[in-house]
Design an enzyme around this catalytic site. Structure first.
Site, PDB file in Angstrom:
ATOM      1  N   HIS A  51       0.837  -1.202   0.000  1.00  0.00           N
ATOM      2  CA  HIS A  51       0.000   0.000   0.000  1.00  0.00           C
ATOM      3  C   HIS A  51       0.878   1.260   0.000  1.00  0.00           C
ATOM      4  O   HIS A  51       2.043   1.195  -0.381  1.00  0.00           O
ATOM      5  CB  HIS A  51      -0.993  -0.036   1.150  1.00  0.00           C
ATOM      6  CG  HIS A  51      -1.686  -1.367   1.261  1.00  0.00           C
ATOM      7  ND1 HIS A  51      -2.630  -1.784   0.353  1.00  0.00           N
ATOM      8  CD2 HIS A  51      -1.524  -2.392   2.155  1.00  0.00           C
ATOM      9  CE1 HIS A  51      -3.045  -3.003   0.683  1.00  0.00           C
ATOM     10  NE2 HIS A  51      -2.372  -3.395   1.761  1.00  0.00           N
ATOM     11  N   GLU A  77       2.289 -11.619   5.379  1.00  0.00           N
ATOM     12  CA  GLU A  77       1.332 -10.958   6.259  1.00  0.00           C
ATOM     13  C   GLU A  77       1.864 -11.178   7.673  1.00  0.00           C
ATOM     14  O   GLU A  77       1.788 -12.281   8.218  1.00  0.00           O
ATOM     15  CB  GLU A  77      -0.061 -11.575   6.102  1.00  0.00           C
ATOM     16  CG  GLU A  77      -0.651 -11.450   4.706  1.00  0.00           C
ATOM     17  CD  GLU A  77      -1.310 -10.100   4.452  1.00  0.00           C
ATOM     18  OE1 GLU A  77      -1.272  -9.224   5.360  1.00  0.00           O
ATOM     19  OE2 GLU A  77      -1.870  -9.914   3.364  1.00  0.00           O
ATOM     20  N   HIS A 106       3.294  -6.912   4.302  1.00  0.00           N
ATOM     21  CA  HIS A 106       1.906  -6.583   4.618  1.00  0.00           C
ATOM     22  C   HIS A 106       1.580  -6.939   6.058  1.00  0.00           C
ATOM     23  O   HIS A 106       2.352  -7.607   6.749  1.00  0.00           O
ATOM     24  CB  HIS A 106       0.951  -7.355   3.696  1.00  0.00           C
ATOM     25  CG  HIS A 106       0.903  -6.843   2.295  1.00  0.00           C
ATOM     26  ND1 HIS A 106       0.000  -5.902   1.872  1.00  0.00           N
ATOM     27  CD2 HIS A 106       1.676  -7.146   1.214  1.00  0.00           C
ATOM     28  CE1 HIS A 106       0.213  -5.640   0.592  1.00  0.00           C
ATOM     29  NE2 HIS A 106       1.228  -6.384   0.167  1.00  0.00           N
TER      30      HIS A 106
END
Length: 318
Positions: free
Chosen positions: A107, A282, A200
């Site tokens: 992001h 993640e 992430h």
């Protein structure tokens, strides 16, 4: 990154901790996650979260977990506002001299100001998806994009000390949003990276805890052909997962991956369009209070960067 929609595996019921995890580790990832077995036997190592953060500990109610905020960013110097270590110049020599590594901070802190741009659909080979998303956040509002940048900066410092040339897909302020997922893959491809990783944190339900590494599945459609990188990417992912356990003491995800800490997907443009070995990680679930307490700790983020770095070094040294 949140798991919402038909393309994602739904959360699985909580299971007994020991037997399924032990079997999965022995069968699917030989040797990669033995550190977690040691963790289960002797307890969590000392550090930022203490005993309350031990994965698989006594269950708490969803309401109690959700109401426990992450540590204050103004009252604890080891939390969200703790800066990553100052970047050092690349080492003149080291075990990774001549190697190129691309780090993709998931992001971008500026994405929320550019919703039109990031909602534009791009081709990911087997479908079209949004250019990018804003990512998730902790319950008290710390964005995933800030977390990913912090870990990426720490990781860059560690890898440069090993002699590697490290490139980031973006650095928070440049570009002001994105890049799109197809461009993120292209940056690694153009650099002819020896390894690439996208950083992430998840945005799943309260009670879903732990990390997982996402591996590219076999995709041969449109501009995507992952077949040459599926094998080496799995090797990279297994090494990162094993070293992440040892460095952080965190457990593999209890809601995807069947206890292995590994998940294969074919719906992510950053993996589908990569021509170099690449994985996503993640690091935990930002919406769970216990995981958030880890993710907002500067000391824990340094351990996370260390584990990822050691996995990459292991992969590149063979």
């Amino acid at each position: 990154m949140s798991y919402v929609g038909p393309d994602f595996d739904p959360p699985q019921p909580r299971r007994s901790r020991r037997a399924p995890l032990t079997v999965a580790l022995a069968a699917l990832v030989p040797g990669a996650l033995l550190g977690w077995l040691v963790y289960e036997a002797v307890g969590a190592p000392g550090g930022g979260a203490g005993n309350s953060a031990k994965p698989g500990g006594a269950a708490t109610s969803a309401s109690a977990t959700a109401s426990s905020p992450a540590p204050s960013r103004s009252s604890d110097s080891d939390q969200k506002h703790s800066p990553a270590p100052t970047r050092s110049a690349p080492a003149a020599s080291g075990p990774l001299k001549g190697k190129v590594i691309v780090i993709d901070p998931g992001h971008n802190p500026g994405n929320f100001r550019h919703t039109v741009e990031i909602n534009r659909k791009v081709d990911i080979g087997n479908s079209r998806k949004e250019c990018d998303t804003t990512g998730t956040a902790t319950n008290d509002g710390w964005p995933e994009a800030e977390f990913t940048l912090d870990v990426s900066h720490r990781l860059r410092t560690l890898l440069e000390k090993e002699g590697a040339t490290v490139k980031l897909t973006h650095d928070g302020d440049e570009p002001a949003w994105g890049p799109c997922v197809d461009e993120r893959a292209r940056i690694g491809n153009t650099a002819r990276a020896d390894a690439a990783i996208s950083i992430h944190a998840d945005g799943s339900a309260v009670g879903n805890r732990g990390f997982h590494v996402i591996l590219p599945g076999s995709v041969h459609s449109g501009a995507a052909d992952t077949r040459p990188i599926v094998g080496p990417s799995r090797d990279l992912g297994e090494r990162i997962a094993g070293n992440f356990v040892r460095a952080t003491g965190s457990a593999p995800s209890n809601y995807v991956g069947g206890g292995t800490g590994l998940v294969t997907r074919t719906d992510l443009g950053g993996l589908n369009l990569s021509t170099v070995p690449k994985v996503f990680i993640e690091c935990g679930n930002m919406r769970d209070g216990k995981d958030a307490a880890l993710l907002t700790s500067g000391a824990w983020r340094q351990k996370a960067a260390q584990g990822i770095s050691e996995g990459i070094v292991s992969f590149l040294r063979g």
